[in-house]
Design a protein around this motif. Structure first.
Motif, PDB file in Angstrom:
ATOM      1  N   GLU A   3      13.910 117.178   4.055  1.00  0.00           N
ATOM      2  CA  GLU A   3      13.212 118.324   4.647  1.00  0.00           C
ATOM      3  C   GLU A   3      12.519 119.155   3.566  1.00  0.00           C
ATOM      4  O   GLU A   3      11.436 119.654   3.748  1.00  0.00           O
ATOM      5  N   ASN A   4      13.223 119.288   2.408  1.00  0.00           N
ATOM      6  CA  ASN A   4      12.623 120.028   1.310  1.00  0.00           C
ATOM      7  C   ASN A   4      11.394 119.320   0.777  1.00  0.00           C
ATOM      8  O   ASN A   4      10.435 119.946   0.383  1.00  0.00           O
ATOM      9  N   SER A   6       9.371 117.597   2.513  1.00  0.00           N
ATOM     10  CA  SER A   6       8.230 117.830   3.401  1.00  0.00           C
ATOM     11  C   SER A   6       7.692 119.244   3.220  1.00  0.00           C
ATOM     12  O   SER A   6       6.493 119.468   3.350  1.00  0.00           O
ATOM     13  N   TYR A   7       8.549 120.186   2.882  1.00  0.00           N
ATOM     14  CA  TYR A   7       8.074 121.544   2.544  1.00  0.00           C
ATOM     15  C   TYR A   7       7.119 121.450   1.360  1.00  0.00           C
ATOM     16  O   TYR A   7       6.009 121.977   1.389  1.00  0.00           O
ATOM     17  N   ASN A  10       3.744 119.599   1.999  1.00  0.00           N
ATOM     18  CA  ASN A  10       2.755 120.353   2.767  1.00  0.00           C
ATOM     19  C   ASN A  10       1.966 121.352   1.925  1.00  0.00           C
ATOM     20  O   ASN A  10       1.024 121.953   2.418  1.00  0.00           O
ATOM     21  N   LYS A  58      16.996 127.002   7.374  1.00  0.00           N
ATOM     22  CA  LYS A  58      16.562 126.345   8.607  1.00  0.00           C
ATOM     23  C   LYS A  58      15.576 127.300   9.270  1.00  0.00           C
ATOM     24  O   LYS A  58      15.790 128.521   9.278  1.00  0.00           O
ATOM     25  N   THR A  79      10.738 124.232  12.699  1.00  0.00           N
ATOM     26  CA  THR A  79       9.759 123.823  11.699  1.00  0.00           C
ATOM     27  C   THR A  79      10.508 123.398  10.439  1.00  0.00           C
ATOM     28  O   THR A  79      11.744 123.380  10.440  1.00  0.00           O
ATOM     29  N   GLU A  80       9.804 123.022   9.388  1.00  0.00           N
ATOM     30  CA  GLU A  80      10.486 122.405   8.236  1.00  0.00           C
ATOM     31  C   GLU A  80      11.399 123.392   7.496  1.00  0.00           C
ATOM     32  O   GLU A  80      11.127 124.595   7.469  1.00  0.00           O
ATOM     33  N   ASP A  81      12.463 122.847   6.890  1.00  0.00           N
ATOM     34  CA  ASP A  81      13.362 123.660   6.069  1.00  0.00           C
ATOM     35  C   ASP A  81      12.572 124.314   4.948  1.00  0.00           C
ATOM     36  O   ASP A  81      11.679 123.696   4.364  1.00  0.00           O
ATOM     37  N   HIS A  82      12.930 125.538   4.619  1.00  0.00           N
ATOM     38  CA  HIS A  82      12.321 126.241   3.493  1.00  0.00           C
ATOM     39  C   HIS A  82      13.391 126.509   2.445  1.00  0.00           C
ATOM     40  O   HIS A  82      14.571 126.665   2.784  1.00  0.00           O
ATOM     41  N   ASP A 157      13.920 117.704  17.415  1.00  0.00           N
ATOM     42  CA  ASP A 157      12.562 118.252  17.452  1.00  0.00           C
ATOM     43  C   ASP A 157      12.278 118.977  18.772  1.00  0.00           C
ATOM     44  O   ASP A 157      11.171 119.414  19.022  1.00  0.00           O
TER      45      ASP A 157
END
Ligand code: MN
Length: 201
Positions: A3-4, A6-7, A10, A58, A79-82, A157
């Motif tokens: 997930e990170n 994908s952060y 992006n 999350k 939405t994606e993890d930050h 999702d």
């Protein structure tokens, strides 16, 4: 964490002032996990609700923001993890970048996991996977119990709903998203953040 990645994927960190996500596991000395609600003037104005679970934030998009009225079910789109550092981010994401627009720290604080089953606390990570999170927020604007519930179980999702619990912090008449429009970090409105940043750059 994927997930990170994908952060990071992006974002172009030579162009956006947002923090880069490091692969290391975050450690901190706070007794309680943190949450942040960021007001984000992107292509559509929305709020981003982020809660610390297992070292990441999350995240959900709240198109209408949080409510203090227990009868209001607010849509929360995952939405994606930050990264945890994102909880301190306030500023301008360039228009040509992912999520371009002004970000305000609308509310921030600690929270407690109050999800119990048969008298035992359900760990936050498990609550997240089960699509049923029950937390007590201690923000400057938003406080008290909230339930975050996935509308359909099984697929992560799917959309969630954020619902105020009917406790002593519930207030059906208060409308914080329209009445309280300043940052808890800088005291500025979105417009003021925008003009301050533009002067300093
Ligand atoms: Mn956003």
């Amino acid at each position: 964490m994927s997930e990170n990645k994908s952060y990071n994927k992006n974002r172009d960190f030579s162009k956006t002032p947002e923090p880069e996500s490091e692969s290391k596991t975050e450690t901190h000395s706070r007794a309680k996990p943190l949450f942040v609600i960021q007001k984000h003037d992107a292509s559509t104005l929305h709020y981003d609700f982020r809660i610390e679970i297992e070292g990441v934030l999350k995240s959900w998009v709240l198109p209408k923001g949080p409510s203090t009225d227990p009868s209001q079910k607010r849509l929360a789109i995952p939405t994606e993890d930050h990264p945890l550092e994102y909880a301190d981010f306030e500023g301008i994401i360039p228009e040509d970048q992912y999520g371009g627009g002004t970000v305000m720290i609308w509310d921030k604080g600690e929270f407690s996991n109050i999800n119990t089953q048969n008298g035992k606390t359900v760990p936050l990570g498990e609550s997240y996977k089960n699509g049923h999170i029950v937390i007590y927020l201690e923000g400057e604007k938003i406080s008290g119990g909230y339930t975050l519930i996935q509308t359909k179980s099984g697929k992560l999702d799917d959309n969630w709903l954020l619902i105020k619990m009917d406790d002593d912090k519930a207030d059906a008449r208060r409308n914080p998203t329209s009445a309280e429009n300043r940052s808890v970090k800088s005291g500025q409105t979105l417009e003021e953040i925008k003009s301050t940043e533009q002067k300093s750059s």
